[in-house]
Design a protein around this motif. Structure first.
Motif, PDB file in Angstrom:
ATOM      1  N   PHE A  76     -12.660  13.753  -2.790  1.00 48.12           N
ATOM      2  CA  PHE A  76     -11.878  14.505  -1.815  1.00 48.12           C
ATOM      3  C   PHE A  76     -12.596  15.799  -1.427  1.00 48.12           C
ATOM      4  O   PHE A  76     -12.465  16.281  -0.312  1.00 48.12           O
ATOM      5  N   ARG A  84      -2.777  15.732   7.180  1.00 52.67           N
ATOM      6  CA  ARG A  84      -1.666  14.961   6.647  1.00 52.67           C
ATOM      7  C   ARG A  84      -1.550  13.677   7.464  1.00 52.67           C
ATOM      8  O   ARG A  84      -1.529  13.714   8.699  1.00 52.67           O
ATOM      9  N   VAL A 126      -7.218   2.468   1.997  1.00 51.57           N
ATOM     10  CA  VAL A 126      -6.897   3.858   1.623  1.00 51.57           C
ATOM     11  C   VAL A 126      -5.404   3.989   1.372  1.00 51.57           C
ATOM     12  O   VAL A 126      -4.983   4.546   0.357  1.00 51.57           O
ATOM     13  N   PHE A 127      -4.599   3.459   2.284  1.00 49.94           N
ATOM     14  CA  PHE A 127      -3.147   3.552   2.180  1.00 49.94           C
ATOM     15  C   PHE A 127      -2.567   2.214   1.735  1.00 49.94           C
ATOM     16  O   PHE A 127      -3.225   1.181   1.797  1.00 49.94           O
ATOM     17  N   ASP A 131       3.251   3.780   1.263  1.00 50.92           N
ATOM     18  CA  ASP A 131       3.068   5.101   1.865  1.00 50.92           C
ATOM     19  C   ASP A 131       3.795   5.258   3.197  1.00 50.92           C
ATOM     20  O   ASP A 131       3.832   6.364   3.760  1.00 50.92           O
ATOM     21  N   VAL A 136       0.909  11.773   3.479  1.00 50.65           N
ATOM     22  CA  VAL A 136      -0.164  11.654   2.493  1.00 50.65           C
ATOM     23  C   VAL A 136      -1.249  12.650   2.878  1.00 50.65           C
ATOM     24  O   VAL A 136      -1.718  12.676   4.016  1.00 50.65           O
ATOM     25  N   ARG A 137      -1.652  13.474   1.932  1.00 48.70           N
ATOM     26  CA  ARG A 137      -2.736  14.447   2.162  1.00 48.70           C
ATOM     27  C   ARG A 137      -4.067  13.699   2.152  1.00 48.70           C
ATOM     28  O   ARG A 137      -4.381  12.977   1.197  1.00 48.70           O
ATOM     29  N   VAL A 138      -4.863  13.844   3.227  1.00 46.26           N
ATOM     30  CA  VAL A 138      -6.127  13.122   3.363  1.00 46.26           C
ATOM     31  C   VAL A 138      -7.251  14.076   3.754  1.00 46.26           C
ATOM     32  O   VAL A 138      -7.022  15.184   4.238  1.00 46.26           O
ATOM     33  N   ARG A 152      -7.950   9.929   0.116  1.00 45.51           N
ATOM     34  CA  ARG A 152      -6.668  10.529  -0.294  1.00 45.51           C
ATOM     35  C   ARG A 152      -6.926  11.644  -1.293  1.00 45.51           C
ATOM     36  O   ARG A 152      -7.837  11.567  -2.103  1.00 45.51           O
ATOM     37  N   GLU A 153      -6.049  12.639  -1.257  1.00 46.36           N
ATOM     38  CA  GLU A 153      -6.163  13.735  -2.216  1.00 46.36           C
ATOM     39  C   GLU A 153      -5.803  13.253  -3.626  1.00 46.36           C
ATOM     40  O   GLU A 153      -6.426  13.656  -4.606  1.00 46.36           O
ATOM     41  N   ASP A 154      -4.838  12.364  -3.720  1.00 43.57           N
ATOM     42  CA  ASP A 154      -4.377  11.913  -5.032  1.00 43.57           C
ATOM     43  C   ASP A 154      -5.136  10.684  -5.558  1.00 43.57           C
ATOM     44  O   ASP A 154      -4.803  10.164  -6.624  1.00 43.57           O
ATOM     45  N   ALA A 155      -6.175  10.226  -4.851  1.00 40.75           N
ATOM     46  CA  ALA A 155      -6.940   9.062  -5.300  1.00 40.75           C
ATOM     47  C   ALA A 155      -7.982   9.493  -6.335  1.00 40.75           C
ATOM     48  O   ALA A 155      -8.627  10.533  -6.209  1.00 40.75           O
TER      49      ALA A 155
END
Length: 191
Positions: A76, A84, A126-127, A131, A136-138, A152-155
């Motif tokens: 990220f 977003r 990605v998604f 979702d 989703v923060r990208v 993704r931020e949470d990946a």
């Protein structure tokens, strides 16, 4: 000195006598007393099975390599810009595709960047359909060929998994090389 025609005729007689003696001899036996088996019988079937096994091994290793590099994710922190994404729809693909083994989804999303710009993109792997309806923060990694690359931020980012994928991809060249050399040899023998 004998005339050349007599020497040639005498030599031809010797060769014919050896060939006749070789034809009259029984087949050589191995230590167990049985006749030696002709190794060429069943060779076509054995070669075909060998080639099929090599094709499956090479394709399986390449597929595994692609799968591992896809699952490794992206960092990220490498993103050029952040925003977003609102996922609107998803399509499921799999189990065997150009992205490797397993199921993944291609999702359409509307992305609102931190600078205020808005883009619509269809992004692969990605998604998920889970979702849809939640932001989703990208991060934007740029474009590859004609598609936008997002992360993704949470990946999770697992570079070690990518390195294992590269090693497996390198190993896939071994059965591929053996396959190419086997086919080359088979084609050369048919000439």
């Amino acid at each position: 000195m004998q005339p050349p025609d007599d020497r040639i005729a005498k030599r031809l007689e010797e060769i014919r006598a050896r060939e006749a003696a070789a034809d009259a001899e029984p087949a050589p036996a191995d230590d167990l007393g049985s006749a030696v088996v002709d190794r060429r019988k069943g060779g076509a079937l054995r070669s075909t099975v060998f080639v099929i096994v090599l094709i499956v091994a090479a394709a399986g290793l390449f597929g595994l390599a692609v799968t591992l590099t896809r699952l490794a994710g992206d960092d990220f922190g490498d993103a050029e810009r952040y925003g977003r994404a609102d996922v609107t729809s998803c399509v499921r693909h799999g189990p065997i595709t150009n992205k490797g083994f397993g199921y993944w989804e291609s999702c359409a999303a509307t992305i609102t960047w931190d600078g205020g710009d808005t883009d619509r993109a269809t992004v692969d792997a990605v998604f998920t359909s889970g979702d849809i309806g939640s932001p989703v923060r990208v991060g934007d990694l740029g474009t590859y060929r004609t598609t936008r690359e997002l992360v993704r931020e949470d990946a999770a980012y697992r570079p070690w998994l990518a390195w294992i994928g590269y090693a497996v991809g390198f190993l896939a060249f071994v059965p591929t090389l053996v396959l190419v050399l086997t086919v080359r040899e088979a084609l050369r023998r048919k000439r």
